[in-house]
Design a protein around this motif. Sequence first.
Motif, PDB file in Angstrom:
ATOM      1  N   PHE A 167      45.934  34.634  36.334  1.00 43.66           N
ATOM      2  CA  PHE A 167      45.730  36.015  35.886  1.00 43.66           C
ATOM      3  C   PHE A 167      45.462  36.874  37.123  1.00 43.66           C
ATOM      4  CE2 PHE A 167      43.340  38.788  32.565  1.00 43.66           C
ATOM      5  CZ  PHE A 167      44.203  39.831  32.863  1.00 43.66           C
ATOM      6  N   ILE A 212      44.488  40.005  38.117  1.00 48.80           N
ATOM      7  CA  ILE A 212      43.896  41.269  37.686  1.00 48.80           C
ATOM      8  C   ILE A 212      43.764  42.184  38.897  1.00 48.80           C
ATOM      9  CG2 ILE A 212      41.453  40.806  38.003  1.00 48.80           C
ATOM     10  CD1 ILE A 212      40.921  41.676  35.214  1.00 48.80           C
ATOM     11  N   VAL A 234      40.197  35.552  38.659  1.00 42.45           N
ATOM     12  CA  VAL A 234      39.918  36.837  38.004  1.00 42.45           C
ATOM     13  C   VAL A 234      38.816  37.594  38.742  1.00 42.45           C
ATOM     14  CG1 VAL A 234      38.889  37.859  35.941  1.00 42.45           C
ATOM     15  CG2 VAL A 234      40.765  36.260  35.717  1.00 42.45           C
ATOM     16  N   ILE A 235      37.726  36.903  39.011  1.00 40.40           N
ATOM     17  CA  ILE A 235      36.601  37.585  39.664  1.00 40.40           C
ATOM     18  C   ILE A 235      36.960  37.991  41.088  1.00 40.40           C
ATOM     19  CG2 ILE A 235      34.217  37.340  40.407  1.00 40.40           C
ATOM     20  CD1 ILE A 235      34.458  37.570  37.442  1.00 40.40           C
ATOM     21  N   THR A 236      37.570  37.062  41.839  1.00 42.36           N
ATOM     22  CA  THR A 236      37.907  37.437  43.224  1.00 42.36           C
ATOM     23  C   THR A 236      38.872  38.605  43.243  1.00 42.36           C
ATOM     24  OG1 THR A 236      39.372  35.527  43.140  1.00 42.36           O
ATOM     25  CG2 THR A 236      37.494  35.397  44.618  1.00 42.36           C
ATOM     26  N   ILE A 255      39.198  41.011  41.055  1.00 41.49           N
ATOM     27  CA  ILE A 255      38.495  42.261  40.727  1.00 41.49           C
ATOM     28  C   ILE A 255      37.751  42.779  41.965  1.00 41.49           C
ATOM     29  CG2 ILE A 255      36.557  43.235  39.445  1.00 41.49           C
ATOM     30  CD1 ILE A 255      37.356  41.515  37.087  1.00 41.49           C
ATOM     31  N   MET A 256      37.061  41.865  42.635  1.00 44.06           N
ATOM     32  CA  MET A 256      36.323  42.279  43.840  1.00 44.06           C
ATOM     33  C   MET A 256      37.295  42.826  44.895  1.00 44.06           C
ATOM     34  SD  MET A 256      33.305  41.717  42.885  1.00 44.06           S
ATOM     35  CE  MET A 256      33.029  41.201  41.202  1.00 44.06           C
ATOM     36  N   MET A 257      38.452  42.181  45.013  1.00 40.64           N
ATOM     37  CA  MET A 257      39.456  42.644  45.993  1.00 40.64           C
ATOM     38  C   MET A 257      39.952  44.049  45.635  1.00 40.64           C
ATOM     39  SD  MET A 257      39.800  40.408  48.379  1.00 40.64           S
ATOM     40  CE  MET A 257      41.349  40.708  49.222  1.00 40.64           C
ATOM     41  N   TYR A 288      38.147  46.540  44.436  1.00 40.39           N
ATOM     42  CA  TYR A 288      37.208  47.530  44.974  1.00 40.39           C
ATOM     43  C   TYR A 288      37.260  47.571  46.492  1.00 40.39           C
ATOM     44  CZ  TYR A 288      35.645  48.783  40.461  1.00 40.39           C
ATOM     45  OH  TYR A 288      35.630  49.282  39.200  1.00 40.39           O
ATOM     46  N   ILE A 289      37.416  46.384  47.101  1.00 40.35           N
ATOM     47  CA  ILE A 289      37.533  46.373  48.560  1.00 40.35           C
ATOM     48  C   ILE A 289      38.776  47.176  48.960  1.00 40.35           C
ATOM     49  CG2 ILE A 289      37.841  44.892  50.575  1.00 40.35           C
ATOM     50  CD1 ILE A 289      36.238  42.739  49.106  1.00 40.35           C
TER      51      ILE A 289
END
Lengths: 354, 319
Positions: A78, A80, A138-140, A142-144, A146-147
């Motif tokens: 996924f 995202i 998914v989490i990484t 999402i963080m990417m 914002y970065i």
Amino acid sequence: MNKLNFNRLLIPLLSILMGLLVGAIVMLIGGYDPIRGFSSLFDGMVGSPYAIGETLRAAAPLIFSGLAVAFAFRTGLFNIGVEGQVLIGWVAAVYVGINFDLPMFIHLPLALLAAMFAAAAWAFVPGFLKAKFHVHEVITSIMMNYIALYTTNAILRSVIGVTNERTESINDSASLASPWLQEMTQFSRLHWGVLVAVLAAIVYYYILQRTTLGYELRAVGFNKHASQYAGMSVNRNIILSFVISGMFAGLAGAMEGLGTFNGMTLSASFTGVGFDGIAVALLGANTAVGVVLAAILFAGLNIGGLAMQLGANIPSELVKVIIAAIVIFVASGYAFNYVIDKFKGNRKKGVEKK
Amino acid sequence: MSFLEVLYIVVPVALAYATPLIIAALGGIFSERSGVVNIALEGIMVIGAATGIITTLTLTSMGLGGLSPWISLLVAMVVGALFSLFLAVPAILWRADQTVLGVAINMLAIGLAIFVVRVLYNKGQTDFIEYRIAKENVPILSDIPVLRMFFINVQYTSFIAIILAFVVWFVIFKTPFGLRLRSVGEHPMAADTMGINVTKMRFMGVMLSGAFGGLAGAVYAVTVTTNFSGTTIVGQGFLAIAAMIFGKWNPLGALGAGLFFGFAQALSIIGSNLPVISNVPQVLLLIAPYALTILALAGVVGRADAPKSVGIPYIKGKR
């Protein structure tokens, strides 16, 4: 038509209908006239050559972001993070577009390649972390996102040197703009990108269905362990899938930078192209044709929404509600199947009783 | 400017930014401990922020004055819990992909919130509220040297958030309810066998996260931004998810991570006025929480294991 194919078509169509129904209910609750609302929405989507031009223009980046999400989905991942990859691709394309002076047949492909590879490098991170450290993508990603949002703004300010919130326009030799297409559509912003996007959908189909690489990627998506046993490198395929997905995403950014806006603007929030891509991929069932059609639908809704606001005074945000509702219904396919099966089962029983 | 003077400026701002992150992260813990991924926290915060502002404006016009923002927090909790049903019903009953749902709900939230604002006020953003939850100096405590940095210019909501973290820790690790919640998130079939109603527990987990997320959004709106627009909540929900992961799904860990991320946000906002920090590019401070979360997940900062069944719909009778 066999049952599987029938349901694969039925669920997206039912979801679209239900989504529009939700839109109508929200319109009624808000005190608006749904018939007037939908007719001005539809008018804004396809009611004139200009509307069609704008819808197709808005579809180009969505086709790319949809293909990006779909590609990862097909391999069981996924992505995202398409939103962030779009931004990175956009900034890379604009950088090349502004800072180089080359003949068009070199400059334009170079700008597109820059977008592809910058976004691919960005997408490499979650892929690599998934493969090496088993970190959920998914989490990484999402963080990417914002970065990417903050990094692109910083790049625009310090590297490209933005004053007044916007970059200077890219050189004509890197532009996808087409006076011919614009003239044909009552001077919409339609550009060559939409053809590039359709070409990309064909490439997407070709890679997945006609190459060994695509076979391996799909196999890993179906069953990681079986693929491993068959001698495929699961980790390599995870990284590759993310990188290729990122390439599609980067081109979505290039559509905006080289086609629609001829530059880039500082932004406090996301473009939405990447998130809409998730909706597009889901509704399009991760197939090339499905993605193109879903992208055109959502692009049309987005464009028609503006007309709806002008024509029927209904806030264009309603379109977001409709798209979100469609996604929720598509994602709840199990419930649909359950109801459909029950309906069919009952009918069958009835027939047998006779 | 001495180091202590810097802290007197930074700590109150950090606390203000940390408060909604802590509350939302606590909400996320309820949901994920019960086995439902809550990417929708961002959207729930959007709804909470919109509810908080709209309620405050309405109550103020009804003449409730300084009480209005406080009441609006309660209303936002209820609305947040109800809104989270958009996640709970498809995720728990219809077996929909929870991550996909979360993305859709974030989209739905922003669309719905702005739609309502446009219907109510005929423009894309609300007015600024007249009565916000004010920054105050806590009596007596704000006279203590050094420690007073935590008690000057601070909103009482910050203390509520810190207390909530301990309460949630107690509930999750020391009560039968917490044990059931965790068991449902780790091994739902085993829990089911023991007679625990998996569906009910998951609904409670998600709706609690909705209540906390709504509260967090409203707190952010009535303490920091004081109006509502499409860019009121940008990333706070995801930052809260990051804090939850960084805190290893433990309420006290989330408290620590929330404070730390609040500190990073505060530095990125007021850093340019401070010595030393003004030399650090702002972008590094902005991306720090997200980059640190990635590092945490990669195991650089110690292992962080999610509840085992998080993201997997429970299908009765299927092994």
